[in-house]
Design a protein around this motif. Structure first.
Motif, mmCIF file in Angstrom:
data_model
loop_
_atom_site.group_PDB
_atom_site.id
_atom_site.type_symbol
_atom_site.label_atom_id
_atom_site.label_comp_id
_atom_site.label_asym_id
_atom_site.label_seq_id
_atom_site.Cartn_x
_atom_site.Cartn_y
_atom_site.Cartn_z
ATOM 1 N N ARG A 6 0.808 -1.221 0.000
ATOM 2 C CA ARG A 6 0.000 0.000 0.000
ATOM 3 C C ARG A 6 0.839 1.268 0.000
ATOM 4 N N MET A 7 2.060 1.204 0.536
ATOM 5 C CA MET A 7 2.906 2.390 0.593
ATOM 6 C C MET A 7 3.862 2.496 -0.572
ATOM 7 N N LEU A 8 4.054 1.414 -1.302
ATOM 8 C CA LEU A 8 5.051 1.383 -2.366
ATOM 9 C C LEU A 8 4.858 2.485 -3.410
ATOM 10 N N PRO A 9 3.635 2.739 -3.903
ATOM 11 C CA PRO A 9 3.497 3.791 -4.926
ATOM 12 C C PRO A 9 3.972 5.154 -4.452
ATOM 13 N N ALA A 10 3.650 5.514 -3.194
ATOM 14 C CA ALA A 10 4.061 6.812 -2.670
ATOM 15 C C ALA A 10 5.572 6.904 -2.534
ATOM 16 N N VAL A 11 6.196 5.854 -2.006
ATOM 17 C CA VAL A 11 7.645 5.869 -1.834
ATOM 18 C C VAL A 11 8.338 5.863 -3.191
ATOM 19 N N ASP A 12 7.833 5.073 -4.111
ATOM 20 C CA ASP A 12 8.418 4.994 -5.442
ATOM 21 C C ASP A 12 8.389 6.358 -6.123
#
Length: 208
Positions: free
Chosen positions: A192-198
């Motif tokens: 769930r957090m991967l898109p924001a961090v990416d």
């Protein structure tokens, strides 16, 4: 094919040049970040690093989580826990303040100071929020839950409203204590957090 042509092709088709430096992330938080009772490699920072690398990003994600840490503890160790060369801090603290019933005013003040110090060092921050437990009463809930959106707006930061979104209250994704994520729970948190961090790694504004 000449070396000059190869160089032009690399610049044309690579999002990041081959000689680009590694993007350094620090996961700064409490037991939820540290990987309480999880096996090596199963904590959030380690799994996030693996997911980012799988997506093609050249990153490191250091685990600066300390079980039991409060925002006061985080503030006292911030400077030496986040080394020079850090590009992004994922700031996840406040859950233990809430569980101890500490004043939301103090929690906000400590987080505000941490964010100020990090921004003064030109380090980007992804702020990760927490929700107050219902048994603390509606007044405390309202005061505590407002901390993270207010600070994100003040400092112009992206916000993940709830670190345990989709994991809290799901027994299949929690340890036996009912509070900390198991390995499957961490997988969902990373997903769930991967898109924001990416997006932050690529220098873009994440869609929250």
């Amino acid at each position: 094919m000449s070396s000059a042509i190869v160089l032009v092709l690399l610049l044309t088709f690579s999002a990041r040049p081959a000689w680009a430096e590694v993007f350094n992330i620090v996961g700064f938080g409490d037991s939820l970040m540290a990987g309480y009772q999880l096996a090596p490699g199963e904590a959030f920072p380690e799994k996030l690093e693996a997911a980012l690398r799988d997506s093609g990003s050249d990153v490191t994600v250091a685990n600066a989580g300390v079980s039991g840490d409060t925002t006061s503890g985080g503030l006292s160790r911030l400077d030496w826990s986040v080394p020079e060369g850090t590009d992004l801090v994922i700031l996840e603290l406040g859950a233990n303040d809430m569980l101890r019933g500490l004043s939301p005013t103090t929690t906000e003040k400590n987080l505000d100071e941490m964010l100020t110090r990090l921004r003064e060092r030109d380090i980007d921050v992804l702020l990760v929020g927490m929700y107050a437990a219902p048994n603390l009463g509606p007044d405390y809930q309202e005061a505590f839950n407002a901390i993270y959106p207010r600070l994100a707006e003040k400092h112009g930061l992206p916000l993940v409203p709830f670190f345990l979104d989709g994991v809290a209250a799901n027994a299949s994704l929690l340890l036996e204590d009912g509070m900390h994520p198991n390995a499957k729970g961490v997988d969902l948190m990373v997903e769930r957090m991967l898109p924001a961090v990416d997006a932050l790694v690529e220098g873009e504004k994440p869609e929250m």
